[in-house]
Design an enzyme around this catalytic site. Sequence first.
Site, short mmCIF file in Angstrom:
data_model
loop_
_atom_site.label_atom_id
_atom_site.label_comp_id
_atom_site.label_asym_id
_atom_site.label_seq_id
_atom_site.Cartn_x
_atom_site.Cartn_y
_atom_site.Cartn_z
CB THR A 105 -1.20 -9.05 1.76
OG1 THR A 105 0.00 -9.79 2.00
CG2 THR A 105 -1.00 -7.58 2.13
NE ARG A 158 3.90 3.11 5.38
CZ ARG A 158 3.10 2.89 6.41
NH1 ARG A 158 2.46 1.74 6.51
NH2 ARG A 158 2.94 3.80 7.35
CG HIS A 189 -0.04 0.62 14.11
ND1 HIS A 189 0.63 0.32 12.95
CD2 HIS A 189 0.84 1.35 14.85
CE1 HIS A 189 1.85 0.84 12.98
NE2 HIS A 189 2.00 1.46 14.13
CB CYS A 201 -19.82 11.72 26.87
SG CYS A 201 -18.63 11.19 25.61
#
Length: 264
Positions: free
Chosen positions: A39, A47, A132, A168
């Site tokens: 940040t 959040r 993540h 694909c």
Amino acid sequence: MPEIVDDKKTVPAEDLARFDVMLRSAGRIVAFTGAGLSTEAGIPDFRSPGGRWSRMKPILFQDFLDSDEARRETWRRRFDMDGEMRRARPTRGHRAIASWIKAGKSPAVITQNIDNLHQASGIPDDAVIEVHGNTTYAACLDCARRYEIEDLRGSFAATGEAPRCDGCGGFVKTATISFGQPMPEIAMQRATQLAKTSDLFVVVGSSLVVYPAADLPRLARKQGANVVIINREPTPGDRYAHLLLRGEIGDILGNFVLESGAKP
């Protein structure tokens, strides 16, 4: 339980001195970083009040798979945040953590962040464990073919359709982990092993609410590591900490840049 320092006050000098001793005496430092670190680079978190999820509902992985509309909205959001990503630069906190690795005191950093700023700070790719994922590139969910974000922008702008794999035909998604998407097995195995073998585990800017990654401080302490949590707000993991440092992350970590070749 360590004393909690009011985040509106300067971190006590004795706490900074205590962290300095821990840092310099540790043989194996592992940092675990979250959104609070970035940040300060201008990348909003998810959040907190005013964060992304206060303005828009997260798109679940199953919705991405099931819905053309969800896939288009996912990509629209990704391209909308491009300005933030392009402007962001590593902070003093990123550079301090990079110095621990360059000094040979830390084998790797574990991060929940998806912004590539640890790599931009000079940490080698293989020493950044992204639990993540990473939003600076994309991949086919079927064949894992990699795509660069910039290469996908033109076709999305022209057609409004979510990209499909040239090879694909599978769905192409940013290389991040969405809610409901399986965690990256190898990254989590590496993160768990690092937590268990560290002697100083430093949590930086994580809310410690997203599992299984949020359990890493507990694992580190259980195996005998000193645990330090640096954050602006209290976290559920504070009970595992030997030391809590409240305040701006860059202001704190900017004091703890190690020179290359530093000795314990």
